[in-house]
Design a protein around this motif. Structure first.
Motif, short mmCIF file in Angstrom:
data_model
loop_
_atom_site.label_atom_id
_atom_site.label_comp_id
_atom_site.label_asym_id
_atom_site.label_seq_id
_atom_site.Cartn_x
_atom_site.Cartn_y
_atom_site.Cartn_z
N ALA A 111 13.37 31.55 86.54
CA ALA A 111 14.67 32.22 86.44
C ALA A 111 14.95 33.04 87.69
O ALA A 111 16.08 33.04 88.21
N GLY A 112 13.92 33.74 88.19
CA GLY A 112 14.10 34.54 89.40
C GLY A 112 14.43 33.69 90.61
O GLY A 112 15.31 34.05 91.41
N ALA A 113 13.77 32.55 90.75
CA ALA A 113 14.05 31.64 91.87
C ALA A 113 15.46 31.09 91.77
O ALA A 113 16.16 30.96 92.79
N THR A 114 15.89 30.77 90.57
CA THR A 114 17.25 30.26 90.38
C THR A 114 18.28 31.32 90.73
O THR A 114 19.27 31.04 91.44
N ILE A 115 18.06 32.54 90.27
CA ILE A 115 19.00 33.63 90.58
C ILE A 115 19.04 33.90 92.07
O ILE A 115 20.11 34.05 92.67
N LEU A 116 17.86 33.96 92.71
CA LEU A 116 17.81 34.23 94.15
C LEU A 116 18.46 33.11 94.97
O LEU A 116 18.98 33.35 96.06
N ALA A 117 18.46 31.88 94.44
CA ALA A 117 19.09 30.77 95.16
C ALA A 117 20.60 30.94 95.24
O ALA A 117 21.24 30.46 96.19
N PHE A 118 21.19 31.63 94.27
CA PHE A 118 22.64 31.80 94.25
C PHE A 118 23.12 33.12 94.84
O PHE A 118 24.32 33.35 94.92
N ILE A 119 22.20 33.97 95.24
CA ILE A 119 22.58 35.25 95.85
C ILE A 119 22.95 34.98 97.31
O ILE A 119 22.22 34.30 98.02
N PRO A 120 24.07 35.51 97.77
CA PRO A 120 24.46 35.31 99.17
C PRO A 120 23.40 35.84 100.13
O PRO A 120 22.68 36.80 99.83
N ALA A 121 23.32 35.22 101.30
CA ALA A 121 22.30 35.57 102.29
C ALA A 121 22.43 37.00 102.78
O ALA A 121 21.44 37.62 103.16
N ASN A 122 23.63 37.55 102.80
CA ASN A 122 23.81 38.91 103.30
C ASN A 122 23.60 39.98 102.23
O ASN A 122 23.73 41.16 102.51
N PHE A 123 23.26 39.58 101.00
CA PHE A 123 23.00 40.54 99.93
C PHE A 123 21.59 41.12 100.10
O PHE A 123 20.63 40.38 100.20
N PRO A 124 21.48 42.45 100.13
CA PRO A 124 20.16 43.03 100.38
C PRO A 124 19.24 42.96 99.15
O PRO A 124 19.53 43.56 98.12
N VAL A 125 18.16 42.21 99.28
CA VAL A 125 17.15 42.12 98.23
C VAL A 125 15.84 42.58 98.86
O VAL A 125 15.37 41.98 99.83
N ASP A 126 15.27 43.66 98.34
CA ASP A 126 14.01 44.17 98.87
C ASP A 126 12.86 43.37 98.27
O ASP A 126 12.49 43.56 97.11
N LEU A 127 12.30 42.46 99.07
CA LEU A 127 11.26 41.58 98.56
C LEU A 127 9.95 42.32 98.29
O LEU A 127 9.10 41.80 97.59
N LYS A 128 9.80 43.53 98.82
CA LYS A 128 8.59 44.31 98.54
C LYS A 128 8.54 44.76 97.09
O LYS A 128 7.49 45.13 96.60
N LEU A 129 9.66 44.71 96.41
CA LEU A 129 9.70 45.12 95.01
C LEU A 129 9.59 43.94 94.04
O LEU A 129 9.36 44.14 92.85
N VAL A 130 9.75 42.73 94.55
CA VAL A 130 9.77 41.56 93.67
C VAL A 130 8.39 41.29 93.07
O VAL A 130 8.26 41.16 91.86
N LEU A 131 7.36 41.22 93.91
CA LEU A 131 6.02 40.91 93.39
C LEU A 131 5.50 42.00 92.45
O LEU A 131 4.99 41.67 91.37
N PRO A 132 5.62 43.29 92.80
CA PRO A 132 5.20 44.30 91.81
C PRO A 132 5.97 44.21 90.49
O PRO A 132 5.40 44.44 89.43
N ALA A 133 7.24 43.85 90.55
CA ALA A 133 8.01 43.70 89.32
C ALA A 133 7.47 42.54 88.48
O ALA A 133 7.37 42.64 87.25
N VAL A 134 7.10 41.46 89.13
CA VAL A 134 6.53 40.30 88.42
C VAL A 134 5.19 40.68 87.79
O VAL A 134 4.90 40.34 86.64
N VAL A 135 4.34 41.40 88.55
CA VAL A 135 3.04 41.82 88.02
C VAL A 135 3.22 42.75 86.83
O VAL A 135 2.55 42.60 85.80
N LEU A 136 4.13 43.71 86.92
CA LEU A 136 4.39 44.61 85.80
C LEU A 136 4.92 43.86 84.58
O LEU A 136 4.55 44.16 83.44
N ALA A 137 5.78 42.87 84.83
CA ALA A 137 6.29 42.06 83.71
C ALA A 137 5.15 41.30 83.04
O ALA A 137 5.11 41.18 81.80
N CYS A 138 4.21 40.79 83.83
CA CYS A 138 3.05 40.08 83.26
C CYS A 138 2.19 41.03 82.44
O CYS A 138 1.73 40.68 81.35
N PHE A 139 1.93 42.24 82.97
CA PHE A 139 1.16 43.23 82.23
C PHE A 139 1.84 43.54 80.90
O PHE A 139 1.19 43.59 79.85
N ALA A 140 3.14 43.78 80.96
CA ALA A 140 3.88 44.12 79.75
C ALA A 140 3.86 42.97 78.75
O ALA A 140 3.65 43.18 77.55
#
Length: 153
Positions: A111-140
């Motif tokens: 779902a995250g890859a699909t959403i990121l595929a449709f986000i415009p290139a100039n939209f700021p996405v901080d990739l340093k927060l993506v992996l910790p968010a995925v790890v926290l989601a797995c823990f939860a």
């Protein structure tokens, strides 16, 4: 099962039959001290390397004692330990929760890859927060699944 061995509250070592904590505590503290010296030598804190090394050693002491204990203890000599823990109810809960959490991880990543595929290139996405968010989601996911399975019995 170890019928000839006496079971103690903390168990004995796999080789030699020494008290496991009698080996784990000095070995873990020695490892922590060595890593504290390495931290001080590498400048863990620039203002006071000695203090940095001591703090490093103190922070690592308990985890390293626990790690050494886990490596050297013979589970069959611990009083109250299950003879075959892989066949316990808790092990089944763990396996089912881990399998469900992995499924959640795959769905979340897709779902995250699909959403990121449709986000415009100039939209700021901080990739340093993506992996910790995925790890926290797995823990939860794992934690919630395990608790639900435990409650169900």
């Amino acid at each position: 099962m170890h019928d000839q061995q006496v079971r103690t509250p903390w168990g004995t070592t796999k080789r030699g039959g020494f008290p496991a904590l009698g080996v784990a505590i000095p070995a873990g503290l020695a490892l922590a001290a060595a890593l504290g010296v390495v931290a001080a030598a590498m400048g863990a804190t620039e203002s006071n390397p000695m203090l940095g090394g001591v703090v490093f050693a103190l922070c690592l002491a308990l985890p390293l004692v626990a790690l050494v204990y886990a490596v050297v203890v013979d589970r069959g000599t611990i009083k109250g330990a299950a003879d075959r823990p892989e066949e316990s109810v808790e092990s089944g809960w763990y396996d089912r929760a881990a399998a469900g959490a992995f499924t959640d991880l795959v769905l979340l990543a897709g779902a995250g890859a699909t959403i990121l595929a449709f986000i415009p290139a100039n939209f700021p996405v901080d990739l340093k927060l993506v992996l910790p968010a995925v790890v926290l989601a797995c823990f939860a996911s794992f934690g919630i699944r395990y608790l639900v399975l435990q409650r169900k019995g």
